[in-house]
Design an enzyme around this catalytic site. Structure first.
Site, PDB file in Angstrom:
ATOM      1  CE1 TYR A  46      -3.366  -2.729   0.204  1.00 17.95           C
ATOM      2  CE2 TYR A  46      -3.339  -2.572   2.597  1.00 17.95           C
ATOM      3  CZ  TYR A  46      -3.818  -3.157   1.438  1.00 17.95           C
ATOM      4  OH  TYR A  46      -4.748  -4.164   1.516  1.00 17.95           O
ATOM      5  CB  SER A  47       0.203   4.823  -0.704  1.00 17.73           C
ATOM      6  OG  SER A  47      -0.859   5.050   0.190  1.00 17.73           O
ATOM      7  CD  GLU A  48       2.747   6.717   3.420  1.00 18.94           C
ATOM      8  OE1 GLU A  48       3.569   6.149   4.179  1.00 18.94           O
ATOM      9  OE2 GLU A  48       3.049   7.663   2.663  1.00 18.94           O
ATOM     10  CB  THR A  49       2.482  -0.048   6.365  1.00 20.05           C
ATOM     11  OG1 THR A  49       1.984  -0.743   5.205  1.00 20.05           O
ATOM     12  CG2 THR A  49       2.250  -0.904   7.591  1.00 20.05           C
TER      13      THR A  49
END
Length: 287
Positions: A46-49
């Protein structure tokens, strides 16, 4: 990396798991080092974790870090909302405090109405005009836009509410919808100036605080973000600081529509406070 590390998956700024912006959430990351968190974020994809690396359960205060598939990011709004909702579902709604690399971020969570929501309060926002030669011109070239594609009512700025974002307003919805940029050129420019995303917006009605938005995120290894809470906060601060908002107001941002993941971000701004509040729902993504 601990193979037993549990990664929760939530989609933020939506009530539908197929919409919004997905985020990984690790509620117990105290044993993970930087390399492990980067590797896990890359594996999640994902774009961020978001990673909670320290806990004070009594005070509901947490140390939080954010990683894209490539690198650490100082602040991420959609992963903050996702993590806050995950904690609300586990521990009950209420107030939370996250200590991030950008500063203290307070969040209020609610489960009223069925689908949990969270409202984050940003660090103090600020904004400045984008430099025409070193910032604006190369950004337009990388986007394959011309100066005539811009809305003169919303001048280009670099806005901050935890991260720097270049804010560009498209004159038409069609211009915003046609996003075919030079990934490598924009990534290099963003790295040079320290921008987390380029926040592209369009205002269909000049009399309403409703916007469409798109956020290229090549520095994170992602073509586009489906919902960007940090950029929404910075944009709210931009509207306040440039005099576009002169009374307590709520801004509605629709993002992700052009990539098939519709998202809604609600941004609250008051004239006497440089901090900005961003509200959104989040839902668990089924395994």
């Amino acid at each position: 990396m601990d193979a037993m590390t549990e990664v929760l998956r939530y989609s933020a700024f939506t009530t539908d798991p197929s919409g919004g912006n997905p985020a990984g959430v690790v509620l117990d990351a105290g044993t993970l080092d930087d390399a492990a968190m980067t590797a896990l974020a890359a594996r999640v994809g994902y774009s961020e974790t978001a990673f909670l690396t320290a806990h004070d359960e009594t005070r509901r205060r947490y140390r939080m870090r954010f990683f894209s598939p490539r690198a650490e990011v100082a602040f991420c709004g959609h992963a903050t909302v996702a993590t806050a909702v995950a904690l609300a579902e586990r521990d009950g709604p209420g107030e939370l405090v996250f200590d991030t690399a950008a500063g203290e971020v307070r969040v209020t969570t609610s489960t009223d109405g069925g689908v949990p929501s969270a409202t984050l309060t940003s660090v103090p926002s600020r904004t400045r005009p984008a430099d025409e030669d070193t910032e604006l011109a190369p950004a337009l070239a990388a986007l394959r836009w011309s100066p005539d594609d811009l809305d003169p009512a919303l001048p280009p700025h670099v806005a901050f509410a935890g991260n720097d974002h270049l804010v560009l307003a498209a004159a038409t919805r069609a211009r915003l919808a046609d996003l075919a940029y030079d990934f490598d050129a924009l990534e290099e420019l963003m790295r040079r100036h320290g921008w987390t995303t380029v926040h592209l917006v369009h205002r269909p009605d000049p009399d309403r605080l409703d916007f469409h938005a798109r956020d290229p995120f090549p520095v994170g290894g992602v073509v586009e973000d489906a919902a960007t809470g940090a950029a929404a906060a910075a944009f709210g601060g931009y509207l306040r600081a440039t005099g576009r908002i002169t009374e307590a107001s709520r801004i509605r941002i629709r993002q992700g529509e052009d990539m098939g993941r519709p998202s809604e971000l609600l941004v609250d701004v008051t004239p006497d406070d440089t901090r900005v509040r961003v509200t959104g729902h989040a839902v668990r993504i089924p395994a």
